[in-house]
Design a protein around this motif. Structure first.
Motif, PDB file in Angstrom:
ATOM      1  N   ILE A  11       1.284  -1.234  -0.070  1.00  0.00           N
ATOM      2  CA  ILE A  11      -0.014   0.212   0.545  1.00  0.00           C
ATOM      3  C   ILE A  11       0.684   1.036  -0.002  1.00  0.00           C
ATOM      4  O   ILE A  11       0.215   2.137  -0.982  1.00  0.00           O
ATOM      5  N   THR A  12       1.361   1.196   1.157  1.00  0.00           N
ATOM      6  CA  THR A  12       2.864   2.703   0.929  1.00  0.00           C
ATOM      7  C   THR A  12       3.356   2.660   0.036  1.00  0.00           C
ATOM      8  O   THR A  12       3.276   3.807  -0.888  1.00  0.00           O
ATOM      9  N   LYS A  13       3.682   1.478  -0.840  1.00  0.00           N
ATOM     10  CA  LYS A  13       4.414   1.004  -2.803  1.00  0.00           C
ATOM     11  C   LYS A  13       3.811   2.156  -3.352  1.00  0.00           C
ATOM     12  O   LYS A  13       3.960   3.210  -4.036  1.00  0.00           O
ATOM     13  N   ILE A  14       2.119   1.276  -3.604  1.00  0.00           N
ATOM     14  CA  ILE A  14       1.424   2.127  -4.845  1.00  0.00           C
ATOM     15  C   ILE A  14       1.237   3.125  -4.622  1.00  0.00           C
ATOM     16  O   ILE A  14       1.090   4.383  -4.870  1.00  0.00           O
ATOM     17  N   LEU A  15       0.423   4.216  -3.412  1.00  0.00           N
ATOM     18  CA  LEU A  15       0.367   5.312  -3.131  1.00  0.00           C
ATOM     19  C   LEU A  15       1.689   6.773  -2.710  1.00  0.00           C
ATOM     20  O   LEU A  15       1.317   7.388  -3.558  1.00  0.00           O
ATOM     21  N   SER A  16       2.564   5.263  -2.765  1.00  0.00           N
ATOM     22  CA  SER A  16       4.377   6.960  -2.789  1.00  0.00           C
ATOM     23  C   SER A  16       4.334   6.788  -4.329  1.00  0.00           C
ATOM     24  O   SER A  16       4.694   8.355  -4.483  1.00  0.00           O
ATOM     25  N   LEU A  17       4.082   6.506  -5.017  1.00  0.00           N
ATOM     26  CA  LEU A  17       4.182   5.938  -6.852  1.00  0.00           C
ATOM     27  C   LEU A  17       2.746   7.030  -7.042  1.00  0.00           C
ATOM     28  O   LEU A  17       2.984   7.861  -8.287  1.00  0.00           O
ATOM     29  N   SER A  18       1.746   6.747  -6.696  1.00  0.00           N
ATOM     30  CA  SER A  18       0.797   7.739  -6.717  1.00  0.00           C
ATOM     31  C   SER A  18       0.957   9.108  -6.898  1.00  0.00           C
ATOM     32  O   SER A  18       0.917  10.132  -7.642  1.00  0.00           O
ATOM     33  N   ILE A  19       1.155   9.678  -5.960  1.00  0.00           N
ATOM     34  CA  ILE A  19       1.884  11.116  -5.566  1.00  0.00           C
ATOM     35  C   ILE A  19       2.467  11.140  -6.072  1.00  0.00           C
ATOM     36  O   ILE A  19       2.509  12.146  -7.295  1.00  0.00           O
ATOM     37  N   LYS A  20       3.725  10.599  -6.276  1.00  0.00           N
ATOM     38  CA  LYS A  20       4.655  10.953  -7.630  1.00  0.00           C
ATOM     39  C   LYS A  20       4.325  10.663  -9.274  1.00  0.00           C
ATOM     40  O   LYS A  20       4.351  12.375  -9.536  1.00  0.00           O
ATOM     41  N   MET A  21       3.214  10.558  -9.245  1.00  0.00           N
ATOM     42  CA  MET A  21       2.764  10.670 -10.411  1.00  0.00           C
ATOM     43  C   MET A  21       2.103  11.368 -10.586  1.00  0.00           C
ATOM     44  O   MET A  21       1.501  12.300 -12.345  1.00  0.00           O
ATOM     45  N   HIS A  22       1.216  12.099 -10.032  1.00  0.00           N
ATOM     46  CA  HIS A  22      -0.528  12.862  -9.540  1.00  0.00           C
ATOM     47  C   HIS A  22       1.035  14.328  -9.460  1.00  0.00           C
ATOM     48  O   HIS A  22      -0.164  15.168 -10.890  1.00  0.00           O
ATOM     49  N   GLU A  23       1.484  14.550  -9.109  1.00  0.00           N
ATOM     50  CA  GLU A  23       2.250  15.672  -8.974  1.00  0.00           C
ATOM     51  C   GLU A  23       3.329  15.853 -10.326  1.00  0.00           C
ATOM     52  O   GLU A  23       3.548  16.752 -10.203  1.00  0.00           O
ATOM     53  N   ASN A  24       3.900  14.762 -10.725  1.00  0.00           N
ATOM     54  CA  ASN A  24       5.374  15.080 -11.768  1.00  0.00           C
ATOM     55  C   ASN A  24       4.901  13.657 -13.302  1.00  0.00           C
ATOM     56  O   ASN A  24       5.871  13.356 -12.829  1.00  0.00           O
ATOM     57  N   PRO A  25       3.188  13.840 -12.978  1.00  0.00           N
ATOM     58  CA  PRO A  25       4.002  12.434 -14.443  1.00  0.00           C
ATOM     59  C   PRO A  25       4.298  11.935 -15.158  1.00  0.00           C
ATOM     60  O   PRO A  25       4.993  10.896 -15.937  1.00  0.00           O
ATOM     61  N   ARG A  26       5.101  13.511 -15.922  1.00  0.00           N
ATOM     62  CA  ARG A  26       6.275  13.319 -17.156  1.00  0.00           C
ATOM     63  C   ARG A  26       7.355  12.966 -16.720  1.00  0.00           C
ATOM     64  O   ARG A  26       8.234  13.722 -17.458  1.00  0.00           O
ATOM     65  N   ASN A  27       7.632  14.081 -15.373  1.00  0.00           N
ATOM     66  CA  ASN A  27       9.319  13.603 -14.900  1.00  0.00           C
ATOM     67  C   ASN A  27      10.011  14.140 -15.052  1.00  0.00           C
ATOM     68  O   ASN A  27      11.142  14.502 -15.046  1.00  0.00           O
ATOM     69  N   ASP A  28       8.866  15.785 -14.792  1.00  0.00           N
ATOM     70  CA  ASP A  28       9.549  17.449 -15.966  1.00  0.00           C
ATOM     71  C   ASP A  28      10.283  17.892 -14.697  1.00  0.00           C
ATOM     72  O   ASP A  28       9.958  18.465 -13.428  1.00  0.00           O
ATOM     73  N   PRO A  29      11.393  17.963 -15.063  1.00  0.00           N
ATOM     74  CA  PRO A  29      12.344  18.662 -14.197  1.00  0.00           C
ATOM     75  C   PRO A  29      12.617  20.203 -13.900  1.00  0.00           C
ATOM     76  O   PRO A  29      12.885  20.265 -13.388  1.00  0.00           O
ATOM     77  N   ARG A  30      11.163  20.667 -14.353  1.00  0.00           N
ATOM     78  CA  ARG A  30      10.852  21.688 -13.928  1.00  0.00           C
ATOM     79  C   ARG A  30       9.507  22.493 -12.886  1.00  0.00           C
ATOM     80  O   ARG A  30       9.725  23.441 -12.753  1.00  0.00           O
ATOM     81  N   ILE A  31       9.250  20.603 -12.575  1.00  0.00           N
ATOM     82  CA  ILE A  31       8.652  20.230 -11.780  1.00  0.00           C
ATOM     83  C   ILE A  31       9.276  19.891  -9.968  1.00  0.00           C
ATOM     84  O   ILE A  31      10.805  18.427 -10.213  1.00  0.00           O
ATOM     85  N   TYR A  32      10.085  21.171  -9.177  1.00  0.00           N
ATOM     86  CA  TYR A  32      10.692  20.677  -8.317  1.00  0.00           C
ATOM     87  C   TYR A  32      10.938  20.048  -7.117  1.00  0.00           C
ATOM     88  O   TYR A  32       9.391  20.503  -6.336  1.00  0.00           O
ATOM     89  N   TRP A  33      10.901  18.395  -7.324  1.00  0.00           N
ATOM     90  CA  TRP A  33      10.778  17.545  -6.155  1.00  0.00           C
ATOM     91  C   TRP A  33      11.434  16.534  -6.097  1.00  0.00           C
ATOM     92  O   TRP A  33      12.655  16.455  -6.313  1.00  0.00           O
TER      93      TRP A  33
END
Length: 159
Positions: A7-29
């Motif tokens: 659950i932790t793993k999938i929720l962590s991936l989910s928030i990462k993909m929610h906030e930066n779905p294209r791995n955009d380097p202009r999103i500071y994360w």
């Protein structure tokens, strides 16, 4: 979702993909951002994001920090760990079941994201905000928070 680690793993991936779905380097994360490192009071924020108002000095100083803490169960929520909010806007990320169990205990200014169905690839959950965060005054300076985020992001780039 039944296994806490999964659950932790999938929720962590989910928030990462929610906030930066294209791995955009202009999103500071950054993930696992540690404050007061190498002290007895060290604390870690699961995920942090920074949005500057613009790229001027004052725009950076006026930018917003978002903190996300992943909670996989009510027991996890009730533990003393992982309630580390240093941002202007702070959120828990949890399942709807956990949210229903703890919603009356969530601080007024802290928001909540929960899963809203699998994404089209079936790898993570789309997220919906069920409780919007209220702006809080930061307790740490911009320079310190950015340095801690930078250090965590640099650590991840080495892996």
């Amino acid at each position: 979702m039944s296994d806490r680690k999964e659950i932790t793993k999938i929720l962590s991936l989910s928030i990462k993909m929610h906030e930066n779905p294209r791995n955009d380097p202009r999103i500071y994360w950054a993930r696992e951002v540690t404050f007061d490192y190498a002290t007895a009071n060290a604390v870690r924020v699961d995920f942090m994001k920074f949005i500057p108002k613009n790229n001027s000095v004052s725009g950076i100083e006026k930018g917003d920090f978002y903190c996300y803490e992943v909670k996989s169960s009510a027991e996890d929520f009730h533990s003393k760990n992982g309630h580390n909010f240093f941002g202007d806007l702070n959120y828990y990320v949890m399942t709807e079941k956990v949210y229903e169990q703890v919603k009356d205990e969530i601080p007024y200014k802290v928001g909540v994201y929960v899963p809203d169905g699998m994404n089209y690839q079936g790898e993570w959950y789309n997220l919906k905000c069920v409780k919007k965060a209220k702006r809080q005054d930061r307790k740490r300076p911009v320079s310190e928070i950015l340095l801690m985020m930078f250090r965590s992001a640099a650590r991840d780039n080495l892996k």
